[in-house]
Motif scaffolding. Structure first.
Motif, PDB file in Angstrom:
ATOM      1  N   MET A 176      79.444  68.309  49.368  1.00 56.56           N
ATOM      2  CA  MET A 176      79.532  66.962  48.824  1.00 56.56           C
ATOM      3  C   MET A 176      81.001  66.609  48.614  1.00 56.56           C
ATOM      4  O   MET A 176      81.744  67.364  48.013  1.00 56.56           O
ATOM      5  CB  MET A 176      78.760  66.898  47.508  1.00 56.56           C
TER       6      MET A 176
ATOM      7  N   LEU B  33      74.963  57.900  41.355  1.00 54.86           N
ATOM      8  CA  LEU B  33      74.978  58.774  42.521  1.00 54.86           C
ATOM      9  C   LEU B  33      73.590  59.266  42.903  1.00 54.86           C
ATOM     10  O   LEU B  33      73.378  59.717  44.025  1.00 54.86           O
ATOM     11  CB  LEU B  33      75.909  59.967  42.271  1.00 54.86           C
TER      12      LEU B  33
ATOM     13  N   GLU C  32      84.528  60.730  48.000  1.00 55.23           N
ATOM     14  CA  GLU C  32      83.521  59.742  48.393  1.00 55.23           C
ATOM     15  C   GLU C  32      82.625  59.386  47.198  1.00 55.23           C
ATOM     16  O   GLU C  32      82.259  58.226  47.009  1.00 55.23           O
ATOM     17  CB  GLU C  32      82.671  60.262  49.560  1.00 55.23           C
ATOM     18  N   GLN C  33      82.306  60.376  46.395  1.00 53.73           N
ATOM     19  CA  GLN C  33      81.483  60.132  45.199  1.00 53.73           C
ATOM     20  C   GLN C  33      82.243  59.238  44.217  1.00 53.73           C
ATOM     21  O   GLN C  33      81.669  58.338  43.617  1.00 53.73           O
ATOM     22  CB  GLN C  33      81.092  61.456  44.529  1.00 53.73           C
TER      23      GLN C  33
ATOM     24  N   LEU D 145      74.656  66.557  39.294  1.00 55.89           N
ATOM     25  CA  LEU D 145      75.759  67.378  39.797  1.00 55.89           C
ATOM     26  C   LEU D 145      76.072  68.529  38.844  1.00 55.89           C
ATOM     27  O   LEU D 145      75.878  68.404  37.638  1.00 55.89           O
ATOM     28  CB  LEU D 145      77.014  66.525  39.962  1.00 55.89           C
TER      29      LEU D 145
ATOM     30  N   THR E 226      82.253  55.646  45.607  1.00 52.27           N
ATOM     31  CA  THR E 226      80.933  55.046  45.425  1.00 52.27           C
ATOM     32  C   THR E 226      80.729  54.637  43.967  1.00 52.27           C
ATOM     33  O   THR E 226      80.280  53.525  43.675  1.00 52.27           O
ATOM     34  CB  THR E 226      79.828  56.039  45.845  1.00 52.27           C
TER      35      THR E 226
ATOM     36  N   VAL F  44      84.490  64.159  39.110  1.00 52.04           N
ATOM     37  CA  VAL F  44      84.150  62.774  39.462  1.00 52.04           C
ATOM     38  C   VAL F  44      84.449  61.853  38.287  1.00 52.04           C
ATOM     39  O   VAL F  44      85.027  60.776  38.462  1.00 52.04           O
ATOM     40  CB  VAL F  44      82.678  62.661  39.910  1.00 52.04           C
TER      41      VAL F  44
END
Length: 74
Positions: free
Chosen positions: A1, A36, A5-6, A40, A9, A48
């Motif tokens: 992952m 998301l 990118e997380q 996680l 987003t 994040v």
């Protein structure tokens, strides 16, 4: 992952949703997991959260600088 990118987003969704912004300030883990759609691991969610907070802060500072520039152009 991909953490970057997380973060992207999450920032995109949070900046467009006032309620999500409020939830992120109070409960960042729950807000991010809802954005998301995944649960996680703690080390990843903390990365994040830190990335989203940093990006949101940079965006606010940038908006403020742009507003000040607009004032001085008048």
């Amino acid at each position: 992952m991909d953490v970057k990118e997380q973060i992207k987003t999450a920032v995109d969704r949070i900046t467009k949703d006032k309620k999500l912004q409020e939830q992120f300030q109070k409960e960042p883990v729950k807000a991010l997991e809802s954005v998301l759609g995944v649960d996680l691991p703690d080390d990843m969610i903390n990365q994040v959260i830190d990335g989203v907070k940093a990006k949101l802060t940079v965006d606010k500072v940038s908006d403020s600088v742009d507003a000040l520039k607009g004032l001085f152009k008048k």
